[in-house]
Design a protein around this motif. Sequence first.
Motif, PDB file in Angstrom:
ATOM      1  N   ALA A  38     -36.192  40.535   7.815  1.00 25.08           N
ATOM      2  CA  ALA A  38     -35.662  40.409   6.464  1.00 25.08           C
ATOM      3  C   ALA A  38     -34.520  39.411   6.507  1.00 25.08           C
ATOM      4  CB  ALA A  38     -35.164  41.754   5.948  1.00 25.08           C
ATOM      5  N   ALA A  39     -34.678  38.321   5.770  1.00 28.92           N
ATOM      6  CA  ALA A  39     -33.625  37.310   5.674  1.00 28.92           C
ATOM      7  C   ALA A  39     -32.967  37.469   4.314  1.00 28.92           C
ATOM      8  CB  ALA A  39     -34.220  35.917   5.834  1.00 28.92           C
ATOM      9  N   LEU A  40     -31.714  37.846   4.317  1.00 33.49           N
ATOM     10  CA  LEU A  40     -31.014  38.108   3.070  1.00 33.49           C
ATOM     11  C   LEU A  40     -30.250  36.876   2.610  1.00 33.49           C
ATOM     12  CD1 LEU A  40     -29.682  41.670   3.870  1.00 33.49           C
ATOM     13  CD2 LEU A  40     -31.817  41.008   2.781  1.00 33.49           C
ATOM     14  N   VAL A  41     -30.452  36.543   1.366  1.00 36.83           N
ATOM     15  CA  VAL A  41     -29.748  35.406   0.770  1.00 36.83           C
ATOM     16  C   VAL A  41     -29.075  35.868  -0.512  1.00 36.83           C
ATOM     17  CG1 VAL A  41     -31.299  33.668   1.731  1.00 36.83           C
ATOM     18  CG2 VAL A  41     -31.807  34.645  -0.489  1.00 36.83           C
ATOM     19  N   ALA A  42     -27.977  35.263  -0.831  1.00 36.92           N
ATOM     20  CA  ALA A  42     -27.261  35.591  -2.074  1.00 36.92           C
ATOM     21  C   ALA A  42     -27.732  34.641  -3.174  1.00 36.92           C
ATOM     22  CB  ALA A  42     -25.764  35.449  -1.857  1.00 36.92           C
ATOM     23  N   MET A  43     -28.107  35.207  -4.279  1.00 42.83           N
ATOM     24  CA  MET A  43     -28.528  34.402  -5.418  1.00 42.83           C
ATOM     25  C   MET A  43     -27.317  34.051  -6.272  1.00 42.83           C
ATOM     26  SD  MET A  43     -31.765  33.827  -5.425  1.00 42.83           S
ATOM     27  CE  MET A  43     -31.891  33.259  -7.085  1.00 42.83           C
ATOM     28  N   PRO A  44     -27.322  32.886  -6.880  1.00 44.70           N
ATOM     29  CA  PRO A  44     -26.235  32.559  -7.799  1.00 44.70           C
ATOM     30  C   PRO A  44     -26.148  33.590  -8.933  1.00 44.70           C
ATOM     31  CG  PRO A  44     -27.581  30.625  -7.320  1.00 44.70           C
ATOM     32  CD  PRO A  44     -28.281  31.813  -6.718  1.00 44.70           C
ATOM     33  N   ALA A  45     -24.957  33.932  -9.332  1.00 45.43           N
ATOM     34  CA  ALA A  45     -24.739  34.985 -10.329  1.00 45.43           C
ATOM     35  C   ALA A  45     -25.381  34.664 -11.682  1.00 45.43           C
ATOM     36  CB  ALA A  45     -23.245  35.222 -10.496  1.00 45.43           C
ATOM     37  N   LEU A  46     -25.503  33.420 -12.026  1.00 49.39           N
ATOM     38  CA  LEU A  46     -26.039  33.051 -13.338  1.00 49.39           C
ATOM     39  C   LEU A  46     -27.524  33.344 -13.487  1.00 49.39           C
ATOM     40  CD1 LEU A  46     -24.160  29.687 -13.972  1.00 49.39           C
ATOM     41  CD2 LEU A  46     -23.676  31.941 -14.928  1.00 49.39           C
ATOM     42  N   VAL A  47     -28.222  33.596 -12.390  1.00 50.12           N
ATOM     43  CA  VAL A  47     -29.653  33.901 -12.475  1.00 50.12           C
ATOM     44  C   VAL A  47     -29.877  35.159 -13.306  1.00 50.12           C
ATOM     45  CG1 VAL A  47     -31.677  34.582 -11.104  1.00 50.12           C
ATOM     46  CG2 VAL A  47     -30.223  32.731 -10.322  1.00 50.12           C
ATOM     47  N   ALA A  48     -28.939  36.079 -13.296  1.00 49.18           N
ATOM     48  CA  ALA A  48     -29.072  37.319 -14.069  1.00 49.18           C
ATOM     49  C   ALA A  48     -29.151  37.059 -15.576  1.00 49.18           C
ATOM     50  CB  ALA A  48     -27.908  38.243 -13.760  1.00 49.18           C
ATOM     51  N   LEU A  49     -28.713  35.906 -16.019  1.00 51.39           N
ATOM     52  CA  LEU A  49     -28.746  35.585 -17.446  1.00 51.39           C
ATOM     53  C   LEU A  49     -30.094  35.026 -17.900  1.00 51.39           C
ATOM     54  CD1 LEU A  49     -25.241  33.877 -17.713  1.00 51.39           C
ATOM     55  CD2 LEU A  49     -25.842  36.248 -18.241  1.00 51.39           C
ATOM     56  N   LEU A  50     -30.977  34.723 -16.970  1.00 49.24           N
ATOM     57  CA  LEU A  50     -32.284  34.146 -17.291  1.00 49.24           C
ATOM     58  C   LEU A  50     -33.280  35.227 -17.674  1.00 49.24           C
ATOM     59  CD1 LEU A  50     -32.505  31.638 -14.303  1.00 49.24           C
ATOM     60  CD2 LEU A  50     -31.897  31.101 -16.665  1.00 49.24           C
ATOM     61  N   PRO A  51     -34.337  34.866 -18.425  1.00 49.48           N
ATOM     62  CA  PRO A  51     -35.405  35.831 -18.713  1.00 49.48           C
ATOM     63  C   PRO A  51     -36.052  36.306 -17.402  1.00 49.48           C
ATOM     64  CG  PRO A  51     -35.627  33.890 -20.105  1.00 49.48           C
ATOM     65  CD  PRO A  51     -34.557  33.589 -19.111  1.00 49.48           C
ATOM     66  N   ALA A  52     -36.614  37.502 -17.411  1.00 46.63           N
ATOM     67  CA  ALA A  52     -37.158  38.127 -16.197  1.00 46.63           C
ATOM     68  C   ALA A  52     -38.192  37.252 -15.493  1.00 46.63           C
ATOM     69  CB  ALA A  52     -37.755  39.480 -16.536  1.00 46.63           C
ATOM     70  N   GLU A  53     -39.097  36.639 -16.244  1.00 47.24           N
ATOM     71  CA  GLU A  53     -40.136  35.812 -15.605  1.00 47.24           C
ATOM     72  C   GLU A  53     -39.530  34.578 -14.941  1.00 47.24           C
ATOM     73  OE1 GLU A  53     -41.807  33.234 -19.351  1.00 47.24           O
ATOM     74  OE2 GLU A  53     -42.457  35.317 -19.163  1.00 47.24           O
ATOM     75  N   VAL A  54     -38.515  34.024 -15.538  1.00 43.76           N
ATOM     76  CA  VAL A  54     -37.841  32.858 -14.951  1.00 43.76           C
ATOM     77  C   VAL A  54     -37.032  33.290 -13.728  1.00 43.76           C
ATOM     78  CG1 VAL A  54     -36.184  31.002 -15.383  1.00 43.76           C
ATOM     79  CG2 VAL A  54     -37.793  31.683 -17.177  1.00 43.76           C
ATOM     80  N   GLN A  55     -36.435  34.479 -13.792  1.00 42.06           N
ATOM     81  CA  GLN A  55     -35.700  35.004 -12.639  1.00 42.06           C
ATOM     82  C   GLN A  55     -36.606  35.105 -11.426  1.00 42.06           C
ATOM     83  OE1 GLN A  55     -33.553  38.658 -13.131  1.00 42.06           O
ATOM     84  NE2 GLN A  55     -32.667  38.029 -15.072  1.00 42.06           N
ATOM     85  N   ALA A  56     -37.801  35.639 -11.610  1.00 46.59           N
ATOM     86  CA  ALA A  56     -38.736  35.812 -10.493  1.00 46.59           C
ATOM     87  C   ALA A  56     -39.097  34.468  -9.878  1.00 46.59           C
ATOM     88  CB  ALA A  56     -39.985  36.546 -10.951  1.00 46.59           C
TER      89      ALA A  56
END
Length: 67
Positions: A38-56
């Motif tokens: 498992a390689a863990l990466v931190a996602m930019p915080a602004l991704v949470a503001l995108l629609p779910a399909e775009v987030q994926a």
Amino acid sequence: MSQFQRLLVIVDPRMRHSPALQRAAALARTGGATLHVAALVAMPALVALLPAEVQARTCDGYAADRG
């Protein structure tokens, strides 16, 4: 066969040949276990503001670029 059937190692994707990953691979190889990485990466915080399909799609693309 060792007592382990599966091993999990969590790694920083920037450290492709870390001692932990090398040891886990050696243990799995020697004992005939399956190794899960498992390689863990931190996602930019602004991704949470995108629609779910775009987030994926963003997460998948981000992980592919980092790996």
